[in-house]
Design an enzyme around this catalytic site. Structure first.
Site, mmCIF file in Angstrom:
data_model
loop_
_atom_site.group_PDB
_atom_site.id
_atom_site.type_symbol
_atom_site.label_atom_id
_atom_site.label_comp_id
_atom_site.label_asym_id
_atom_site.label_seq_id
_atom_site.Cartn_x
_atom_site.Cartn_y
_atom_site.Cartn_z
ATOM 1 N NE ARG A 253 -4.410 -1.085 0.256
ATOM 2 C CZ ARG A 253 -4.708 -2.211 -0.371
ATOM 3 N NH1 ARG A 253 -3.776 -2.790 -1.132
ATOM 4 N NH2 ARG A 253 -5.897 -2.771 -0.247
ATOM 5 C CG ASP A 277 0.594 -2.212 -8.329
ATOM 6 O OD1 ASP A 277 0.429 -1.822 -9.500
ATOM 7 O OD2 ASP A 277 -0.329 -2.705 -7.645
ATOM 8 C CD GLU A 282 -2.636 4.021 -4.866
ATOM 9 O OE1 GLU A 282 -3.762 3.472 -4.799
ATOM 10 O OE2 GLU A 282 -1.574 3.379 -4.770
ATOM 11 C CG HIS A 306 -3.425 0.098 -6.274
ATOM 12 N ND1 HIS A 306 -3.495 0.788 -5.081
ATOM 13 C CD2 HIS A 306 -3.692 -1.187 -5.957
ATOM 14 C CE1 HIS A 306 -3.803 -0.034 -4.093
ATOM 15 N NE2 HIS A 306 -3.930 -1.244 -4.609
ATOM 16 C CB ALA A 308 -0.377 -5.912 -8.239
ATOM 17 C CD1 TRP A 309 -5.786 -3.969 -8.082
ATOM 18 C CD2 TRP A 309 -7.625 -5.144 -8.548
ATOM 19 N NE1 TRP A 309 -6.669 -3.126 -8.723
ATOM 20 C CE2 TRP A 309 -7.805 -3.828 -9.012
ATOM 21 C CE3 TRP A 309 -8.649 -6.078 -8.724
ATOM 22 C CZ2 TRP A 309 -8.965 -3.407 -9.651
ATOM 23 C CZ3 TRP A 309 -9.813 -5.661 -9.361
ATOM 24 C CH2 TRP A 309 -9.973 -4.342 -9.811
#
Length: 341
Positions: A253, A277, A282, A306, A308-309
């Site tokens: 995070r 990432d 953000e 962000h 990666a998920w």
């Protein structure tokens, strides 16, 4: 666990007003609630802070992903009927858990829905940084190969070629679902893998101390949750402990790594490179992060938004867990490892 689902006063047939605040990230599945209950569903693709209060004022259940839900939005005056916040994410740092606990609002997360793809993304960042792919590609596109005669040494550190996997010692900081999946991948590649204990604490059996992990590792993977104890976890003193050919990969995070300290470590050649990432602010851009500004263009830094998920099974996993969380809450049979407040 006290009051795991709806209270006794809500046990009779009830219509639940369910509000989904940001289906942009994960489309909703077909929802259902246990009989004899019913529900009304309102969906919003995105929700701004200016729109938040109006949209949640009559909600019994909120479905959310990333929008900040702070104490003022969670007050009795703002949302008197709210009973459950179902978060379509593993982390719940966007929700004021203390405010929810004080009001008896249940908060449930969606753990282990994207652990495979986040671990794989972390590995992709590692390879790109270790092999210095982006700086080499920039030189290649700028015509430097014919001018210099070779770009072979672009990934060298102190005159030495890049490490192969079997020469790496990987430290995992944050040994949850992502960390465990990453351990399997790294071990399969032939890396020596160590797991870090908590910063400033003795290492439990089978782990090494935080400082030892930073000193020993040639690649460091951050996959820990954001919490008061992990904010600023990696700053200038920690970079001073690392080896000069170390690679840092952050899929945890924003706020866990000091972005200014990371920028300086990369600029000064204190470490070989980094893959990130996540960001302090953000959505991130050059105006909010030094890592994305023009001064960072020549660094051995790979940055992703962000992302990666994102993966083939992530959406279906989130949808399944969402249904389980809402139905479990209403029926009073929640999964304990998903409860955050």
């Amino acid at each position: 666990m006290a009051n795991p689902g709806i209270s006794a006063s809500d046990a009779s047939a009830k219509n639940f007003n369910i509000v989904a605040l940001e289906t942009f990230f994960t489309p909703l599945p077909e929802l259902a609630v246990p009989s004899p209950h019913t529900f009304t569903l309102t969906e919003y693709t995105r929700t701004s802070q200016d729109e938040l209060h109006e949209r949640i004022k009559d909600a019994d259940v909120l479905i959310t992903t990333a929008i900040p839900l702070r104490a003022d939005a969670l007050s009795v005056e703002a949302c008197p009927n709210l009973k459950l916040i179902a978060v379509l994410a593993a982390g719940t740092d966007s929700v004021d858990l203390a405010a929810c606990t004080a009001r008896g609002i249940r908060v449930m997360s969606s753990p282990n829905c994207n652990a495979d793809v986040v671990a794989e993304h972390a590995l992709a960042l590692y390879f790109a940084v270790r092999r210095t792919l982006l700086p080499t590609m920039r030189d290649l596109r700028a015509g430097e190969w014919p001018r210099r005669g070779t770009l072979m040494k672009g990934s060298f550190v102190a005159g030495k070629p890049p490490r192969g996997c079997r020469d790496e010692t990987a430290a995992i900081i944050g040994y949850g679902h992502v960390g465990k999946n990453l351990m399997k991948l790294l071990t399969g590649l032939g890396m020596k893998v160590i797991v870090s204990g908590r910063k400033g604490a003795p290492a439990p059996e089978g782990r090494v101390t935080f400082d030892e992990a930073l000193k020993t590792a040639t690649v460091i993977f951050l996959c820990c949750p954001r919490s008061p104890e992990t904010l600023g976890l990696i700053a200038a003193p920690e970079f001073d402990l690392m080896q000069n050919d170390a690679v840092l990969v952050n899929v945890s995070r924003g706020g866990i790594v000091d972005e200014g300290a990371l920028f300086r470590a990369l600029t000064d050649g204190r470490i070989h490179g980094a893959g990130v990432d996540v960001f302090d602010i953000e959505p991130a851009g050059p105006e909010t992060s030094v890592l994305l500004g023009s001064d960072a263009e020549g660094l051995n830094l790979v940055a992703t938004p962000h992302a990666a998920w994102i993966g083939g099974a992530t959406t279906s996993n989130y949808q399944r867990v969402l249904c389980e969380n809402i139905n479990g809450f209403i029926s009073g049979k929640v999964e304990a490892d998903r409860v955050r407040a």
